[in-house]
Design an enzyme around this catalytic site. Structure first.
Site, PDB file in Angstrom:
ATOM      1  CB  CYS A 117      -0.922   0.013   1.210  1.00 30.18           C
ATOM      2  SG  CYS A 117      -2.036  -1.379   1.237  1.00 30.18           S
ATOM      3  CG  HIS A 260      -3.303   3.277   2.388  1.00 28.11           C
ATOM      4  ND1 HIS A 260      -3.761   2.927   1.140  1.00 28.11           N
ATOM      5  CD2 HIS A 260      -3.308   2.139   3.129  1.00 28.11           C
ATOM      6  CE1 HIS A 260      -4.038   1.631   1.128  1.00 28.11           C
ATOM      7  NE2 HIS A 260      -3.778   1.131   2.319  1.00 28.11           N
ATOM      8  CG  ASN A 290      -6.567  -1.008   1.471  1.00 26.99           C
ATOM      9  OD1 ASN A 290      -5.902  -0.578   0.535  1.00 26.99           O
ATOM     10  ND2 ASN A 290      -6.030  -1.470   2.589  1.00 26.99           N
TER      11      ASN A 290
HETATM   12  N1  ACO Z   1     -18.606  -8.692   9.532  1.00 22.45           N
HETATM   13  C1  ACO Z   1     -19.067  -8.988  10.750  1.00 22.45           C
HETATM   14  N2  ACO Z   1     -18.266  -9.356  11.776  1.00 22.45           N
HETATM   15  C2  ACO Z   1     -16.930  -9.393  11.535  1.00 22.45           C
HETATM   16  C3  ACO Z   1     -16.396  -9.076  10.269  1.00 22.45           C
HETATM   17  C4  ACO Z   1     -17.284  -8.722   9.259  1.00 22.45           C
HETATM   18  N3  ACO Z   1     -16.874  -8.394   8.007  1.00 22.45           N
HETATM   19  N4  ACO Z   1     -15.046  -9.185  10.327  1.00 22.45           N
HETATM   20  C5  ACO Z   1     -14.747  -9.560  11.590  1.00 22.45           C
HETATM   21  N5  ACO Z   1     -15.898  -9.688  12.312  1.00 22.45           N
HETATM   22  C6  ACO Z   1     -16.043 -10.084  13.705  1.00 22.45           C
HETATM   23  C7  ACO Z   1     -14.868 -10.861  14.208  1.00 22.45           C
HETATM   24  O1  ACO Z   1     -14.976 -12.220  13.861  1.00 22.45           O
HETATM   25  C8  ACO Z   1     -14.962 -10.613  15.689  1.00 22.45           C
HETATM   26  O2  ACO Z   1     -15.931 -11.467  16.205  1.00 22.45           O
HETATM   27  P1  ACO Z   1     -15.681 -12.189  17.631  1.00 22.45           P
HETATM   28  O3  ACO Z   1     -15.583 -11.065  18.616  1.00 22.45           O
HETATM   29  O4  ACO Z   1     -16.904 -13.018  17.776  1.00 22.45           O
HETATM   30  O5  ACO Z   1     -14.430 -12.961  17.468  1.00 22.45           O
HETATM   31  C9  ACO Z   1     -15.485  -9.180  15.785  1.00 22.45           C
HETATM   32  O6  ACO Z   1     -16.076  -8.908  14.504  1.00 22.45           O
HETATM   33  C10 ACO Z   1     -14.418  -8.164  16.066  1.00 22.45           C
HETATM   34  O7  ACO Z   1     -13.315  -8.382  15.199  1.00 22.45           O
HETATM   35  P2  ACO Z   1     -12.008  -7.504  15.265  1.00 22.45           P
HETATM   36  O8  ACO Z   1     -10.998  -8.054  14.316  1.00 22.45           O
HETATM   37  O9  ACO Z   1     -11.602  -7.302  16.678  1.00 22.45           O
HETATM   38  O10 ACO Z   1     -12.573  -6.117  14.692  1.00 22.45           O
HETATM   39  P3  ACO Z   1     -11.827  -4.747  14.626  1.00 22.45           P
HETATM   40  O11 ACO Z   1     -12.639  -3.726  15.308  1.00 22.45           O
HETATM   41  O12 ACO Z   1     -10.373  -4.856  14.965  1.00 22.45           O
HETATM   42  O13 ACO Z   1     -11.920  -4.403  13.068  1.00 22.45           O
HETATM   43  C11 ACO Z   1     -10.662  -4.473  11.038  1.00 22.45           C
HETATM   44  C12 ACO Z   1     -11.312  -5.268  12.126  1.00 22.45           C
HETATM   45  C13 ACO Z   1     -11.706  -3.630  10.337  1.00 22.45           C
HETATM   46  C14 ACO Z   1      -9.996  -5.415  10.044  1.00 22.45           C
HETATM   47  C15 ACO Z   1      -9.606  -3.531  11.665  1.00 22.45           C
HETATM   48  O14 ACO Z   1      -8.762  -4.248  12.523  1.00 22.45           O
HETATM   49  C16 ACO Z   1      -8.750  -2.845  10.628  1.00 22.45           C
HETATM   50  O15 ACO Z   1      -9.244  -2.068   9.837  1.00 22.45           O
HETATM   51  N6  ACO Z   1      -7.425  -3.089  10.627  1.00 22.45           N
HETATM   52  C17 ACO Z   1      -6.535  -2.473   9.660  1.00 22.45           C
HETATM   53  C18 ACO Z   1      -6.562  -3.266   8.420  1.00 22.45           C
HETATM   54  C19 ACO Z   1      -5.905  -2.563   7.281  1.00 22.45           C
HETATM   55  O16 ACO Z   1      -6.076  -1.385   7.094  1.00 22.45           O
HETATM   56  N7  ACO Z   1      -5.179  -3.309   6.474  1.00 22.45           N
HETATM   57  C20 ACO Z   1      -4.607  -2.823   5.268  1.00 22.45           C
HETATM   58  C21 ACO Z   1      -3.243  -2.293   5.475  1.00 22.45           C
HETATM   59  S1  ACO Z   1      -2.609  -1.675   4.007  1.00 22.45           S
HETATM   60  C22 ACO Z   1      -1.970  -2.897   2.970  1.00 22.45           C
HETATM   61  O17 ACO Z   1      -0.776  -2.987   2.817  1.00 22.45           O
HETATM   62  C23 ACO Z   1      -2.881  -3.816   2.215  1.00 22.45           C
END
Ligand code: ACO
Length: 337
Positions: A117, A260, A290
């Site tokens: 990214c 980003h 993204n």
């Molecule tokens: N729909 C519904 N529920 C979901 C989903 C979904 N799409 N995805 C995860 N959940 C659930 C999980 O299973 C979890 O359930 P549990 O509590 O029963 O286990 C709950 O939601 C919470 O999950 P978390 O992973 O703790 O959610 P979080 O608030 O951390 O959000 C997210 C997750 C959106 C992925 C966040 O961590 C994030 O945005 N991280 C950064 C990711 C990113 O930007 N990556 C790209 C980097 S750039 C590159 O180089 C590609």
């Protein structure tokens, strides 16, 4: 004039997004998720998904043509094509070579750049250095991704986050005494110790494709979202602050921040930490998700075409991605771009 003193001007921008729109509601029909969850956690409402036969090089060529048009240049003017991508058409040759052929730029060098990214900001550093050093006059820099091809569409923790698209800029040597540098400064960094936070296990030479690797879904993107989130917030704010300080500015001087486009919460936290009002951030992730290396150049093109970038105004780009990699670029928006 010494060879190291050439100015670098952003001469044009362009972008391309595939026609197919996949909404959160569409995803909720095939996986256990909801529009409410995705919007609340990420800000994403929909994303574009490329067609089966729509390659990153096709999207890159479209974005490149648009940037050439905006710059008033032809493919024959281009000295180098750099494509930042982590989802190139083929393991080799480079996507940049395929783009070169598609747009008919016969007399130029072409190569890909791998920084996930952060690829576009890394590419700006490479392209502007080549121009400043007098090696090239016009460089076409493109970020292009088909992330849909490496997503596990059954994994709700990753597939809701990403999309496809391409964005491009033309960087040119400033001609004449009035030419003003568009690139004030760039900072990039990497930390390979955290490579395991976001990666694709198989398909490289360590784990070539086998029936077993396919059966075990080892070609899909894997991510520790929480850890990536934490690193992203910290390193983007730190890099931006250091870059601004190095050049005698503060965040208050910046008219438009183009981050980003990974997650709205990451952007909101960064805005708070930088003490920059959120309305100075250009955000389009609600419509694209993204798109990795394509995310900043698509946003830059949209911001430019929407009149959000005032000629002479300071623009800050900030990126973060797999590697881990990161980067920030401080631009002075040119009058003619
Ligand atoms: N729909 C519904 N529920 C979901 C989903 C979904 N799409 N995805 C995860 N959940 C659930 C999980 O299973 C979890 O359930 P549990 O509590 O029963 O286990 C709950 O939601 C919470 O999950 P978390 O992973 O703790 O959610 P979080 O608030 O951390 O959000 C997210 C997750 C959106 C992925 C966040 O961590 C994030 O945005 N991280 C950064 C990711 C990113 O930007 N990556 C790209 C980097 S750039 C590159 O180089 C590609």
């Amino acid at each position: 004039m010494s060879a190291a003193s050439h100015t670098v001007v952003i001469r044009g921008t362009g972008s391309y997004a595939p026609a197919k729109v996949v909404t959160n509601h569409d995803l909720s029909k095939t996986i256990e998720t909801s529009d409410e969850w995705i919007v609340t956690r990420t800000g994403i409402r929909e994303r574009r998904v490329a067609g089966r036969h729509e390659d990153p090089s096709d999207m890159a060529a479209e974005a490149g043509r648009a940037a050439l048009k905006a710059a008033g240049l032809t493919p024959a003017d281009i000295d180098a094509i750099i494509v930042a991508t982590m989802t190139g058409d083929l393991p080799f040759p480079s996507t940049a070579c395929l783009v070169q052929h598609k747009i008919g730029a016969r007399k130029c060098t072409a190569f890909d750049l791998a920084a996930a990214c952060s690829g576009f900001v890394y590419g700006l550093e490479v392209a502007s250095s080549l121009i400043r050093a007098g090696v090239h006059r016009h460089v076409l820099l493109i970020g292009a991704e088909k992330l849909s091809s490496i997503l596990n569409w059954q994994d709700r923790t990753t597939c809701v986050l990403f999309g496809d698209g391409a964005g491009a800029v033309i960087l040119s040597r400033g001609e004449g005494p009035g030419a003003r540098n568009s690139i004030i400064g760039i900072r990039t960094g990497a930390d390979g110790e955290d490579a395991g936070l976001l990666y694709q296990h198989a398909g490289g030479s360590r784990h070539p494709a086998t029936a077993d690797s396919v059966a075990h879904g080892q070609h899909f993107l894997r991510m520790n979202g929480r850890e990536v989130f934490k690193h992203a917030v910290l390193v983007m704010e730190k890099t931006a602050t250091e870059l601004l300080k190095e050049h005698g500015y503060t965040a208050a001087d910046v008219e438009c921040v183009i981050p980003h486009q990974a997650n709205r919460r990451i952007i909101e936290t960064m805005a708070e930490r930088l003490e920059v009002p959120l309305d100075r951030f250009f955000i389009n992730l609600d419509r694209y998700g993204n798109t990795s290396a394509a995310s900043i150049p698509i946003a830059l093109d949209e911001a430019a075409r929407a009149g959000r970038l005032r000629p002479g105004g300071l623009v800050l780009l900030v990126a973060f991605g797999a590697g881990l990699t990161w980067g920030a670029a401080l631009l002075r928006w040119p009058a003619g771009a």
